[in-house]
Design a protein around this motif. Structure first.
Motif, mmCIF file in Angstrom:
data_model
loop_
_atom_site.group_PDB
_atom_site.id
_atom_site.type_symbol
_atom_site.label_atom_id
_atom_site.label_comp_id
_atom_site.label_asym_id
_atom_site.label_seq_id
_atom_site.Cartn_x
_atom_site.Cartn_y
_atom_site.Cartn_z
ATOM 1 N N CYS A 90 58.209 83.219 2.982
ATOM 2 C CA CYS A 90 58.018 84.240 4.013
ATOM 3 C C CYS A 90 56.809 85.084 3.610
ATOM 4 C CB CYS A 90 59.269 85.103 4.120
ATOM 5 S SG CYS A 90 59.137 86.481 5.288
ATOM 6 N N LEU A 91 55.802 85.149 4.464
ATOM 7 C CA LEU A 91 54.603 85.931 4.195
ATOM 8 C C LEU A 91 54.649 87.199 5.046
ATOM 9 C CD1 LEU A 91 51.795 86.028 2.764
ATOM 10 C CD2 LEU A 91 50.866 84.955 4.831
ATOM 11 N N VAL A 92 54.681 88.366 4.388
ATOM 12 C CA VAL A 92 54.725 89.638 5.108
ATOM 13 C C VAL A 92 53.449 90.425 4.849
ATOM 14 C CG1 VAL A 92 57.245 89.805 5.065
ATOM 15 C CG2 VAL A 92 55.915 90.859 3.237
ATOM 16 N N GLN A 93 53.141 91.341 5.761
ATOM 17 C CA GLN A 93 51.958 92.197 5.626
ATOM 18 C C GLN A 93 52.326 93.651 5.856
ATOM 19 O OE1 GLN A 93 48.397 90.716 7.329
ATOM 20 N NE2 GLN A 93 47.355 92.691 7.354
ATOM 21 N N ASN A 94 51.725 94.527 5.064
ATOM 22 C CA ASN A 94 51.902 95.982 5.172
ATOM 23 C C ASN A 94 50.644 96.538 5.831
ATOM 24 O OD1 ASN A 94 51.991 98.746 4.765
ATOM 25 N ND2 ASN A 94 52.619 98.632 2.637
ATOM 26 N N GLN A 95 50.786 97.016 7.062
ATOM 27 C CA GLN A 95 49.638 97.450 7.859
ATOM 28 C C GLN A 95 49.816 98.900 8.297
ATOM 29 O OE1 GLN A 95 47.103 95.126 8.608
ATOM 30 N NE2 GLN A 95 45.957 96.924 9.217
ATOM 31 N N PRO A 96 48.806 99.766 8.083
ATOM 32 C CA PRO A 96 48.908 101.143 8.578
ATOM 33 C C PRO A 96 48.979 101.186 10.096
ATOM 34 C CG PRO A 96 47.089 100.924 7.011
ATOM 35 C CD PRO A 96 47.564 99.536 7.336
ATOM 36 N N LEU A 97 49.763 102.102 10.629
ATOM 37 C CA LEU A 97 49.813 102.283 12.084
ATOM 38 C C LEU A 97 48.479 102.807 12.594
ATOM 39 C CD1 LEU A 97 53.362 103.847 12.553
ATOM 40 C CD2 LEU A 97 52.638 101.506 13.028
ATOM 41 N N ASP A 98 47.837 103.676 11.789
ATOM 42 C CA ASP A 98 46.522 104.216 12.134
ATOM 43 C C ASP A 98 45.548 103.825 11.029
ATOM 44 O OD1 ASP A 98 44.259 105.602 12.825
ATOM 45 O OD2 ASP A 98 45.177 107.595 12.727
ATOM 46 N N PRO A 99 44.749 102.773 11.234
ATOM 47 C CA PRO A 99 43.841 102.303 10.181
ATOM 48 C C PRO A 99 42.805 103.341 9.749
ATOM 49 C CG PRO A 99 43.974 100.710 11.986
ATOM 50 C CD PRO A 99 44.675 101.955 12.434
ATOM 51 N N THR A 100 42.564 104.343 10.592
ATOM 52 C CA THR A 100 41.569 105.368 10.235
ATOM 53 C C THR A 100 42.167 106.485 9.385
ATOM 54 O OG1 THR A 100 41.985 106.648 12.250
ATOM 55 C CG2 THR A 100 40.306 104.916 12.369
ATOM 56 N N ASP A 101 43.487 106.485 9.198
ATOM 57 C CA ASP A 101 44.155 107.519 8.408
ATOM 58 C C ASP A 101 44.048 107.172 6.927
ATOM 59 O OD1 ASP A 101 45.719 109.465 7.281
ATOM 60 O OD2 ASP A 101 47.577 108.884 8.296
ATOM 61 N N GLU A 102 43.219 107.927 6.199
ATOM 62 C CA GLU A 102 43.012 107.643 4.780
ATOM 63 C C GLU A 102 44.253 107.941 3.950
ATOM 64 O OE1 GLU A 102 39.494 109.572 3.419
ATOM 65 O OE2 GLU A 102 38.219 108.598 4.902
ATOM 66 N N GLY A 103 45.196 108.697 4.475
ATOM 67 C CA GLY A 103 46.422 109.003 3.746
ATOM 68 C C GLY A 103 47.290 107.785 3.505
ATOM 69 N N THR A 104 47.096 106.727 4.304
ATOM 70 C CA THR A 104 47.905 105.525 4.125
ATOM 71 C C THR A 104 47.392 104.660 2.979
ATOM 72 O OG1 THR A 104 46.608 104.395 5.813
ATOM 73 C CG2 THR A 104 48.664 105.424 6.522
ATOM 74 N N GLU A 105 46.302 105.062 2.347
ATOM 75 C CA GLU A 105 45.812 104.312 1.189
ATOM 76 C C GLU A 105 46.599 104.661 -0.064
ATOM 77 O OE1 GLU A 105 43.583 101.874 1.208
ATOM 78 O OE2 GLU A 105 43.408 102.102 3.374
ATOM 79 N N SER A 106 47.512 105.609 0.008
ATOM 80 C CA SER A 106 48.295 106.047 -1.139
ATOM 81 C C SER A 106 49.356 105.018 -1.497
ATOM 82 C CB SER A 106 48.976 107.387 -0.815
ATOM 83 O OG SER A 106 49.990 107.658 -1.731
ATOM 84 N N PHE A 107 49.673 104.928 -2.802
ATOM 85 C CA PHE A 107 50.729 104.003 -3.227
ATOM 86 C C PHE A 107 52.080 104.415 -2.658
ATOM 87 C CE2 PHE A 107 51.534 107.270 -6.329
ATOM 88 C CZ PHE A 107 52.882 107.151 -6.621
ATOM 89 N N TYR A 108 52.199 105.642 -2.162
ATOM 90 C CA TYR A 108 53.446 106.068 -1.536
ATOM 91 C C TYR A 108 53.744 105.249 -0.283
ATOM 92 C CZ TYR A 108 53.712 110.136 -4.576
ATOM 93 O OH TYR A 108 53.814 110.955 -5.676
ATOM 94 N N GLN A 109 52.727 104.598 0.279
ATOM 95 C CA GLN A 109 52.921 103.788 1.482
ATOM 96 C C GLN A 109 53.049 102.305 1.162
ATOM 97 O OE1 GLN A 109 53.886 105.532 3.862
ATOM 98 N NE2 GLN A 109 53.197 107.400 2.845
ATOM 99 N N ASP A 110 53.052 101.961 -0.135
ATOM 100 C CA ASP A 110 53.412 100.596 -0.505
ATOM 101 C C ASP A 110 54.886 100.385 -0.163
ATOM 102 O OD1 ASP A 110 50.871 100.434 -1.504
ATOM 103 O OD2 ASP A 110 51.461 100.500 -3.611
ATOM 104 N N ILE A 111 55.223 99.171 0.242
ATOM 105 C CA ILE A 111 56.583 98.891 0.718
ATOM 106 C C ILE A 111 57.330 98.013 -0.285
ATOM 107 C CG2 ILE A 111 57.943 97.723 2.510
ATOM 108 C CD1 ILE A 111 55.697 98.476 4.492
ATOM 109 N N ILE A 112 58.522 98.433 -0.632
ATOM 110 C CA ILE A 112 59.427 97.618 -1.435
ATOM 111 C C ILE A 112 60.287 96.819 -0.460
ATOM 112 C CG2 ILE A 112 61.186 97.599 -3.229
ATOM 113 C CD1 ILE A 112 60.394 100.592 -3.721
#
Length: 197
Positions: A71-93
């Motif tokens: 199973c290949l999954v992808q973690n994609q920001p809802l707003d690609p222009t939001d630099e806050g989603t580059e944080s490791f806090y938005q990595d998904i377990i």
């Protein structure tokens, strides 16, 4: 009369105040728990159909094994222009998945739905593949799958194969504690007692 009017006014004010307090907020806290990233399934089994055997014949011995695909999954920001989603806090377990089946042929009986667990991290703006079980060995020892070997056909349709769509959902949470669930993904899984090459 004056006393009753005062009591009625107090009750109306109390009800209005309570209604206002209950109505405050964001629909049950959804805005506070909505993750800024989404997890979605990019592919199952490299987008190829899967041909599952109820019985495996290895060195003239019969065995029953579970079926596993990638199973290949992808973690994609809802707003690609939001630099806050580059944080490791938005990595998904990724923590678990659910498997369910639907018939593509004329039958209705399918292997039972089940959930499995997984423990992999999908970093933001990336994808990761991991193995999931799509059919447990125990499911092959129960109808309708065991019927393909004994008596040798599906008791419902009379066919010696069962054609299904497998539905997969994966869930987990970000390192910030926000729950994420994929939309369902589907793949073709066909069952036979043994496939003839």
């Amino acid at each position: 009369m004056h006393k009753m009017l005062l009591m009625l006014t107090s009750m109306i004010l109390a009800v209005t105040l309570m209604t206002g307090l209950i109505g405050c907020g964001d629909a049950g806290g959804e805005a506070n728990t909505k993750a800024p990233v989404m997890l979605y399934i990019r592919s199952l089994n490299d987008d190829a159909p899967y041909f599952a055997e109820v019985w495996d014949s290895i060195n003239d011995a019969i065995s029953i094994r579970e079926d596993v695909v990638t199973c290949l999954v992808q973690n994609q920001p809802l707003d690609p222009t939001d630099e806050g989603t580059e944080s490791f806090y938005q990595d998904i377990i990724c923590k678990g998945y659910e498997i369910s089946y639907f018939r593509k042929d004329t039958g209705t009986r399918v292997p039972a739905s089940f959930t499995g667990s997984v423990n992999v991290v999908c970093t933001v703006n990336s994808s990761i593949g991991f193995d999931i079980i799509i059919c447990r060995a125990s499911q092959k020892q129960m109808p309708p799958l065991i019927d393909l070997c004994d008596p040798g056909y599906d008791m419902e349709t009379g066919l010696n194969e069962i054609h299904t769509t497998c539905r997969v959902v994966v869930w987990g949470e970000t390192f910030a504690g926000e729950e994420v669930v994929t939309d369902p993904a589907h793949m073709t899984v066909n069952f036979a007692c043994q496939w003839i090459d």
